[in-house]
Write a protein that holds these residues in place. Structure first.
Motif, PDB file in Angstrom:
ATOM      1  N   VAL A 122       0.835  -1.209   0.000  1.00 21.84           N
ATOM      2  CA  VAL A 122       0.000   0.000   0.000  1.00 21.84           C
ATOM      3  C   VAL A 122       0.868   1.257   0.000  1.00 21.84           C
ATOM      4  N   ALA A 123       1.872   1.290   0.873  1.00 24.83           N
ATOM      5  CA  ALA A 123       2.742   2.466   0.957  1.00 24.83           C
ATOM      6  C   ALA A 123       3.559   2.651  -0.316  1.00 24.83           C
ATOM      7  N   ALA A 124       3.947   1.554  -0.962  1.00 24.56           N
ATOM      8  CA  ALA A 124       4.699   1.654  -2.217  1.00 24.56           C
ATOM      9  C   ALA A 124       3.834   2.249  -3.318  1.00 24.56           C
ATOM     10  N   ILE A 125       2.545   1.889  -3.333  1.00 29.15           N
ATOM     11  CA  ILE A 125       1.625   2.482  -4.310  1.00 29.15           C
ATOM     12  C   ILE A 125       1.498   3.984  -4.069  1.00 29.15           C
ATOM     13  N   TYR A 126       1.375   4.359  -2.802  1.00 32.47           N
ATOM     14  CA  TYR A 126       1.267   5.784  -2.467  1.00 32.47           C
ATOM     15  C   TYR A 126       2.502   6.566  -2.922  1.00 32.47           C
ATOM     16  N   THR A 127       3.687   6.089  -2.557  1.00 32.90           N
ATOM     17  CA  THR A 127       4.901   6.821  -2.918  1.00 32.90           C
ATOM     18  C   THR A 127       5.106   6.858  -4.428  1.00 32.90           C
ATOM     19  N   LEU A 128       4.708   5.791  -5.105  1.00 29.64           N
ATOM     20  CA  LEU A 128       4.771   5.784  -6.563  1.00 29.64           C
ATOM     21  C   LEU A 128       3.891   6.888  -7.140  1.00 29.64           C
ATOM     22  N   MET A 129       2.668   7.030  -6.624  1.00 29.62           N
ATOM     23  CA  MET A 129       1.747   8.029  -7.149  1.00 29.62           C
ATOM     24  C   MET A 129       2.233   9.449  -6.861  1.00 29.62           C
ATOM     25  N   THR A 133       3.090  12.571  -9.589  1.00 30.35           N
ATOM     26  CA  THR A 133       2.703  13.984  -9.576  1.00 30.35           C
ATOM     27  C   THR A 133       3.895  14.889  -9.856  1.00 30.35           C
ATOM     28  N   GLN A 134       5.061  14.525  -9.356  1.00 31.18           N
ATOM     29  CA  GLN A 134       6.235  15.359  -9.565  1.00 31.18           C
ATOM     30  C   GLN A 134       6.693  15.322 -11.027  1.00 31.18           C
ATOM     31  N   VAL A 135       6.609  14.160 -11.641  1.00 32.64           N
ATOM     32  CA  VAL A 135       6.971  14.052 -13.054  1.00 32.64           C
ATOM     33  C   VAL A 135       5.997  14.869 -13.907  1.00 32.64           C
ATOM     34  N   ILE A 136       4.714  14.819 -13.560  1.00 31.74           N
ATOM     35  CA  ILE A 136       3.726  15.646 -14.263  1.00 31.74           C
ATOM     36  C   ILE A 136       4.072  17.121 -14.107  1.00 31.74           C
ATOM     37  N   GLY A 137       4.437  17.516 -12.883  1.00 32.81           N
ATOM     38  CA  GLY A 137       4.786  18.912 -12.635  1.00 32.81           C
ATOM     39  C   GLY A 137       5.991  19.354 -13.451  1.00 32.81           C
ATOM     40  N   MET A 138       7.025  18.518 -13.493  1.00 30.17           N
ATOM     41  CA  MET A 138       8.204  18.854 -14.288  1.00 30.17           C
ATOM     42  C   MET A 138       7.840  18.972 -15.766  1.00 30.17           C
ATOM     43  N   GLY A 139       6.992  18.067 -16.231  1.00 28.41           N
ATOM     44  CA  GLY A 139       6.558  18.130 -17.622  1.00 28.41           C
ATOM     45  C   GLY A 139       5.787  19.400 -17.915  1.00 28.41           C
ATOM     46  N   SER A 323      12.569  12.536  -6.152  1.00 27.03           N
ATOM     47  CA  SER A 323      13.673  11.651  -5.767  1.00 27.03           C
ATOM     48  C   SER A 323      13.386  10.961  -4.444  1.00 27.03           C
ATOM     49  N   GLY A 324      12.822  11.707  -3.487  1.00 26.06           N
ATOM     50  CA  GLY A 324      12.513  11.124  -2.187  1.00 26.06           C
ATOM     51  C   GLY A 324      11.470  10.030  -2.262  1.00 26.06           C
ATOM     52  N   THR A 325      10.427  10.254  -3.058  1.00 25.22           N
ATOM     53  CA  THR A 325       9.359   9.252  -3.154  1.00 25.22           C
ATOM     54  C   THR A 325       9.774   8.062  -4.005  1.00 25.22           C
ATOM     55  N   LEU A 326      10.590   8.289  -5.014  1.00 29.49           N
ATOM     56  CA  LEU A 326      11.126   7.161  -5.779  1.00 29.49           C
ATOM     57  C   LEU A 326      11.953   6.251  -4.875  1.00 29.49           C
ATOM     58  N   LEU A 327      12.804   6.871  -4.057  1.00 27.90           N
ATOM     59  CA  LEU A 327      13.636   6.093  -3.144  1.00 27.90           C
ATOM     60  C   LEU A 327      12.790   5.376  -2.097  1.00 27.90           C
ATOM     61  N   ALA A 328      11.749   6.053  -1.601  1.00 32.13           N
ATOM     62  CA  ALA A 328      10.872   5.435  -0.607  1.00 32.13           C
ATOM     63  C   ALA A 328      10.164   4.217  -1.179  1.00 32.13           C
ATOM     64  N   SER A 329       9.630   4.351  -2.385  1.00 28.83           N
ATOM     65  CA  SER A 329       8.915   3.233  -3.002  1.00 28.83           C
ATOM     66  C   SER A 329       9.846   2.060  -3.262  1.00 28.83           C
ATOM     67  N   VAL A 365       8.124   3.145 -14.204  1.00 23.16           N
ATOM     68  CA  VAL A 365       6.669   3.048 -14.025  1.00 23.16           C
ATOM     69  C   VAL A 365       6.066   4.424 -13.728  1.00 23.16           C
ATOM     70  N   ALA A 366       6.735   5.224 -12.890  1.00 20.80           N
ATOM     71  CA  ALA A 366       6.235   6.560 -12.552  1.00 20.80           C
ATOM     72  C   ALA A 366       6.141   7.446 -13.788  1.00 20.80           C
ATOM     73  N   ILE A 367       7.137   7.394 -14.640  1.00 21.43           N
ATOM     74  CA  ILE A 367       7.111   8.212 -15.858  1.00 21.43           C
ATOM     75  C   ILE A 367       5.982   7.770 -16.785  1.00 21.43           C
ATOM     76  N   ILE A 368       5.779   6.456 -16.906  1.00 26.92           N
ATOM     77  CA  ILE A 368       4.685   5.938 -17.745  1.00 26.92           C
ATOM     78  C   ILE A 368       3.336   6.398 -17.207  1.00 26.92           C
ATOM     79  N   PHE A 369       3.125   6.300 -15.887  1.00 30.38           N
ATOM     80  CA  PHE A 369       1.873   6.732 -15.279  1.00 30.38           C
ATOM     81  C   PHE A 369       1.664   8.240 -15.453  1.00 30.38           C
ATOM     82  N   ALA A 370       2.746   9.015 -15.342  1.00 33.06           N
ATOM     83  CA  ALA A 370       2.641  10.464 -15.495  1.00 33.06           C
ATOM     84  C   ALA A 370       2.167  10.828 -16.892  1.00 33.06           C
ATOM     85  N   ILE A 371       2.717  10.148 -17.891  1.00 31.03           N
ATOM     86  CA  ILE A 371       2.310  10.394 -19.275  1.00 31.03           C
ATOM     87  C   ILE A 371       0.840  10.051 -19.467  1.00 31.03           C
TER      88      ILE A 371
END
Length: 472
Positions: A122-129, A133-139, A323-329, A365-371
């Motif tokens: 559950v926590a890994a799903i949260y940190t992934l999501m 959001t950060q990848v979307i923001g950078m985009g 970076s923090g959430t990627l590392l956490a996940s 996976v995060a970049i794919i979801f952001a797109i």
């Protein structure tokens, strides 16, 4: 942008890459990679904690809410700051003395290994999501400024973060976060805010030209304010990326004080971004997509050179959280699942390699979801709904209610996760109700199962709590 702005931004990216390479030299052990050796002082810890909680949604989302609702837009990040302050005041003593790496590891000690597994998922799903959001923001920023497609923009921004995070883990993240904290503080408080106010004629001009509702703290509605409390105040208390930063502090006092100061910093950040969004109403009265208000304000009011700095400050907020959430996940997946169930006998060096591989996988996976999603606030709402609805109650009752048992903790997380996800599917991703359903079901299930099925681990769980308190 002209060549000067582009040069400033590219130089900033280069500095981050160099910092990531330097961090890689210090990441020799698994604890170095995941927790920076548990050795951060107050200023570094405060900077890292502030940088990770104030990301793309905080910057772009608060400016958007300021444009739509005025000063009431501050409640979004205010609730994040409140959650961090609550964590510092009431929970750091509980979690710091446990000497664990993840929130799931602590839940596994308090309940059982099944609870550790499900909470890690559950926590890994949260940190992934949150990473999404950060990848979307950078985009969004790169797209608005450079004119690249959103897909290419997200690939470039996410790729840079993924590169330095893989290199040095928490040491790289720490070194880049300090740079990012300084840049975002200067960019928002000393450049963007005063120049936005100056461009529209000052605070007096805002009072005269904006409707009275833009100065009402509750103009967004109590329902939205309460939703932010459920999502972010409760979510911050049980967020793995935040806990992982807490574990990097050198002492319990640093962990507690830094969290409180980061909460206060968040409140100031919330007000500043809301005011910038309010200035945007005057400059761009008919904006089709308020999510672009911060980027458009930057392009409109800033001279060349400073524009590059502001873009660097926004990218700082985005990249530090990403970076923090990627590392956490990746830590949750490698430390609490792969190492516990399939790779039990691996060496420390092998675990660092595994962590890097998992960081790469999570980043892709995060970049794919952001797109796919491309909406900052929707993605963040989904992330925190899962966390607040499914994890908050077992963590809090695990600390403060000695009768909570292993089966109760496990089934509480499973049942409430299903309820939250089903509620989001039925009522929509922006609905508050699934969170309340999840919290309600979680409370009922953990109480009922604790009384119906007393567990043999009850004494061990209580002893863990007492040992933590004595250690502190």
């Amino acid at each position: 942008m002209n060549a000067l702005d582009t040069g400033v931004l590219l130089c900033y990216f280069l500095v981050l890459i160099v910092a990531g390479i330097l961090g890689a030299k210090r990441a020799k052990t698994a604890e170095d990679f995941a927790l920076a050796g548990r050795n951060l002082g107050l200023f570094v810890y405060l900077g890292c904690l502030s940088a990770v909680i104030l990301g793309g949604a905080s910057t772009i989302g608060t400016a958007k809410l300021g444009y739509q609702f005025g000063i009431s837009g501050m409640w979004f990040v205010f609730m994040i700051g409140l959650g961090i302050a609550v964590l510092g005041l009431f929970f750091t003593n509980q979690i710091y003395g446990a000497h664990v790496t993840t929130i799931s590891e602590l839940l596994g000690r308090r309940y059982n290994q099944k609870t550790r597994l499900i909470s890690a998922l559950v926590a890994a799903i949260y940190t992934l999501m949150v990473s999404v959001t950060q990848v979307i923001g950078m985009g969004t920023i790169i797209h608005a400024v450079l004119g690249w497609s959103m897909t290419v923009s997200m690939l470039v921004g996410g790729g840079i973060v993924l590169f330095y995070t893989i290199l040095g883990g928490m040491w790289s993240v720490t070194m880049t976060d300090i740079i990012q904290f300084i840049v975002m503080t200067v960019g928002i408080f000393f450049v963007m805010l005063p120049m936005s106010l100056s461009h529209v004629g000052g605070w007096t001009s805002l009072l005269e030209r904006l409707p009275a509702s833009h100065f009402d703290l509750t103009s967004m509605g109590w329902a939205n304010i309460f939703q932010y409390f459920l999502l972010y105040t409760l979510g911050m208390v049980v967020s793995q990326d935040i806990w992982q930063r807490v574990f990097t502090a050198r002492t319990p006092n640093i962990a507690r004080g830094g969290a409180i100061y980061a909460g206060l910093y968040s409140v100031a950040y919330a007000v500043a971004l809301s005011v910038i969004g309010m200035c945007g109403v005057i400059v761009f009265p008919n904006m089709n997509d308020p999510q672009n208000v911060f980027a458009n304000m930057s392009l409109e009011i800033l001279p060349h050179g400073l524009l590059g700095l502001i873009l660097a400050s926004v990218c700082s907020a985005l990249m530090s959280t990403a970076s923090g959430t990627l590392l956490a996940s990746s830590t949750l997946l490698s430390h609490d699942i792969l190492k516990q169930y399939w790779l039990k006998n691996m060496s420390d060096r092998q675990f660092v390699l595994l962590s890097r591989m998992m960081t790469l996988a999570v980043g892709i996976v995060a970049i794919i979801f952001a797109i796919w999603i491309q909406d900052v606030l929707v993605a963040l709402d989904v992330a925190y709904a899962i966390l607040s609805g499914a994890i908050f109650v077992p963590v809090v009752l695990g600390f403060f209610w000695k009768r909570a048992t292993a089966k109760a903790g496990f089934y509480s997380i499973v049942i409430s996760s299903v309820v939250v996800l089903a509620g989001l599917a039925v009522e929509g991703l922006s609905s508050t109700n699934p969170i309340m359903y999840g919290i309600g079901v979680s409370i009922v299930s953990i109480v009922v199962f604790s009384y119906l099925f007393p567990s043999s681990n009850l004494k061990e769980g209580n002893k863990m709590i007492e040992d933590q308190q004595h250690a502190l």
